[in-house]
Design a protein around this motif. Structure first.
Motif, short mmCIF file in Angstrom:
data_model
loop_
_atom_site.label_atom_id
_atom_site.label_comp_id
_atom_site.label_asym_id
_atom_site.label_seq_id
_atom_site.Cartn_x
_atom_site.Cartn_y
_atom_site.Cartn_z
N ALA A 74 -0.81 -11.32 -72.98
CA ALA A 74 -1.88 -11.66 -73.93
C ALA A 74 -3.14 -12.06 -73.15
N SER A 75 -4.20 -11.34 -73.41
CA SER A 75 -5.44 -11.57 -72.67
C SER A 75 -6.17 -12.80 -73.21
N VAL A 107 -2.02 -0.53 -70.36
CA VAL A 107 -1.52 0.59 -71.15
C VAL A 107 -2.07 1.89 -70.56
N CYS A 116 -10.46 -1.18 -75.99
CA CYS A 116 -9.25 -1.29 -76.80
C CYS A 116 -8.85 -2.76 -76.94
N GLY A 117 -8.18 -3.07 -78.02
CA GLY A 117 -7.54 -4.38 -78.19
C GLY A 117 -8.52 -5.53 -78.04
N ILE A 132 -15.39 -1.60 -71.60
CA ILE A 132 -14.91 -2.95 -71.32
C ILE A 132 -13.40 -2.85 -71.14
N SER A 133 -12.92 -3.25 -69.97
CA SER A 133 -11.49 -3.17 -69.71
C SER A 133 -11.08 -4.19 -68.66
N GLN A 134 -10.26 -5.12 -69.05
CA GLN A 134 -9.76 -6.12 -68.09
C GLN A 134 -9.15 -5.41 -66.89
N SER A 135 -8.19 -4.52 -67.16
CA SER A 135 -7.44 -3.87 -66.08
C SER A 135 -8.24 -2.75 -65.41
N GLN A 183 -15.45 -11.61 -70.43
CA GLN A 183 -16.17 -10.43 -70.95
C GLN A 183 -17.37 -10.87 -71.79
N LEU A 228 -4.93 -11.10 -83.43
CA LEU A 228 -4.22 -10.27 -82.44
C LEU A 228 -3.38 -11.15 -81.52
N LYS A 229 -3.97 -12.25 -81.04
CA LYS A 229 -3.21 -13.17 -80.17
C LYS A 229 -1.95 -13.61 -80.88
N GLU A 278 0.71 -10.74 -81.41
CA GLU A 278 1.38 -10.18 -80.24
C GLU A 278 2.36 -11.13 -79.57
C1 F6R Z 1 -4.28 -8.22 -76.02
C2 F6R Z 1 -4.35 -7.30 -74.90
C3 F6R Z 1 -4.66 -5.86 -75.16
C4 F6R Z 1 -5.72 -5.37 -74.17
C5 F6R Z 1 -5.93 -3.87 -74.32
C6 F6R Z 1 -7.04 -3.37 -73.41
O1 F6R Z 1 -4.01 -9.50 -75.60
O2 F6R Z 1 -4.19 -7.69 -73.77
O3 F6R Z 1 -5.09 -5.66 -76.46
O4 F6R Z 1 -6.90 -6.08 -74.39
O5 F6R Z 1 -4.74 -3.18 -74.03
O6 F6R Z 1 -6.75 -3.63 -72.07
P1 F6R Z 1 -7.87 -3.56 -70.98
O7 F6R Z 1 -8.87 -4.60 -71.27
O8 F6R Z 1 -7.15 -3.77 -69.68
O9 F6R Z 1 -8.48 -2.17 -71.07
#
Ligand code: F6R
Length: 357
Positions: free
Chosen positions: A154-155, A354, A55-56, A101-104, A162, A237-238, A241
């Motif tokens: 903001a990522s 999220v 996502c995102g 792929i997910s930061q969190s 990634q 997106l950056k 947001e």
């Molecule tokens: C944008 C942002 C979001 C995340 C998205 C996915 O700056 O932070 O678009 O990239 O909610 O989040 P993760 O990577 O944690 O699954």
């Protein structure tokens, strides 16, 4: 701790060269070989198609990752927005491998897909910044981003991490498939790290670009072709947001199929030109919008630059250009938000992770 930084976002943007070096260190052995878990390389090698789900910002990283995997490892890749995939699953190939792929590692939309595909008996690899996160625990394999905690909503550094990890995955998969790359990825990533440092040191210039193009505008467009298009999506997106400017990323050739109607006198159009094979065509697209009154901000890469360019990024390996090109866009967004008195680290209506679908 953000230390002397006014915002986490700026600190995290600045950390990107360090994160690159950390990733190189983590994934490169003393023997100079790439180190990725054998089971992961085997899973990549055994699959006939990779499905990237995210996502995102992580989705935008997936789009660039597709390019790495397809051009280097020659494995077909599809990239899907998680929330769409769960309700509209495409026909799957015979031996799919899923990459989340997910930061969190906690994003509910992505997890919903993971649950679905596990029920179908498919294998999943999660690329995440958080060891022990839900997506990591519930996947068969994990690759870590080693970016350190990302606090700003903001990522930034997670995105470039990634990309770096996806590039390493693509390179080891190519190797396993007997494909020899004509460059040394780790050396090229080290060059990227140095270039990131140069870009991060150029904050005054980024601030002046933000002031020149984005101080008062209602809207902005990002255009690019090939991977520059994907970086433009992330740039837009950056910007939206954190600065609340209505911003859209478009493929250079697509704007004229309708959206060009929105170009007015002085509408900022940020155009990326880091890819040689589309350099002339993206510059043609810039001319199209300029003819309608747009205020163009061309960001190019050394070797492709012309006099009309507003900013030139030092040369890095062309396929890895997104890792460098995103940094000016992150910084420009940051300064646009700052000068528009927005809450940079905690934009309205958004949460860092999220966890609802
Ligand atoms: C944008 C942002 C979001 C995340 C998205 C996915 O700056 O932070 O678009 O990239 O909610 O989040 P993760 O990577 O944690 O699954």
């Amino acid at each position: 701790e953000k230390g002397t930084y006014p915002h986490y976002m700026l600190k995290e943007i600045d950390e990107q060269p360090l994160v690159m070096r950390k990733i190189i260190q983590q994934y490169q052995g003393a023997d100079n070989e790439l180190h990725v878990d054998e089971d992961i390389v085997k899973a990549m090698n055994d699959s006939d198609r990779v499905y990237i789900i995210a996502c995102g910002t992580s989705y935008h990283a997936g789009l660039v990752g597709k390019q790495f995997i397809e051009t280097w490892a020659k494995v077909p890749v599809e990239v899907h927005v998680a929330s769409e995939f769960s309700y509209n699953m495409p026909l799957l190939s015979e031996k799919p491998l899923f990459i989340f792929i997910s930061q969190s590692g906690e994003t509910a939309d992505s997890r919903a897909v993971l649950v679905q595909i596990k029920e179908l008996g498919h294998k999943a690899l999660t690329i995440t910044n958080v060891p022990g996160s839900t997506l990591s625990r519930e996947s068969d394999y994990t690759l870590l981003l080693h970016a350190g905690p990302e606090i700003a909503v903001a990522s930034t550094k997670a995105y470039t991490a990634q990309l770096a990890v996806l590039s390493i995955l693509a390179a080891v998969t190519a190797q396993a498939r007997g494909i020899k790359l004509d460059f040394d990825l780790m050396q090229e990533l080290a060059i990227v790290a140095n270039t990131m440092e140069v870009l991060c040191d150029d904050k005054e210039e980024m601030e002046s670009i933000a002031l020149q193009f984005l101080a008062t505008t209602r809207n902005a467009f990002f255009i690019g072709r090939s991977v520059d298009y994907y970086v433009g999506l992330e740039g837009s997106l950056k910007l939206k947001e954190i600065s609340y400017i209505q911003a859209e990323g478009f493929a250079g050739g697509e704007l004229k199929h309708g959206t060009i109607a929105l170009i007015e006198n002085n509408t900022p159009v940020i155009a990326l030109a880091t890819q040689e094979h589309v350099n002339l065509s993206i510059r043609g697209n810039v001319k199209e919008v300029v003819a309608r009154g747009a205020n163009p901000c061309i960001i190019s890469m050394k070797g492709l630059e012309t006099e009309e360019d507003r900013y030139v990024i030092p040369k890095v390996h062309e396929t890895l250009a997104p890792l460098a090109a995103v940094i000016p866009l992150q910084l420009i967004s940051y300064y646009a938000a700052l000068h528009r008195d927005c809450d940079v680290d905690k934009p309205r209506n958004l949460a860092k992770s999220v966890t609802v679908e």
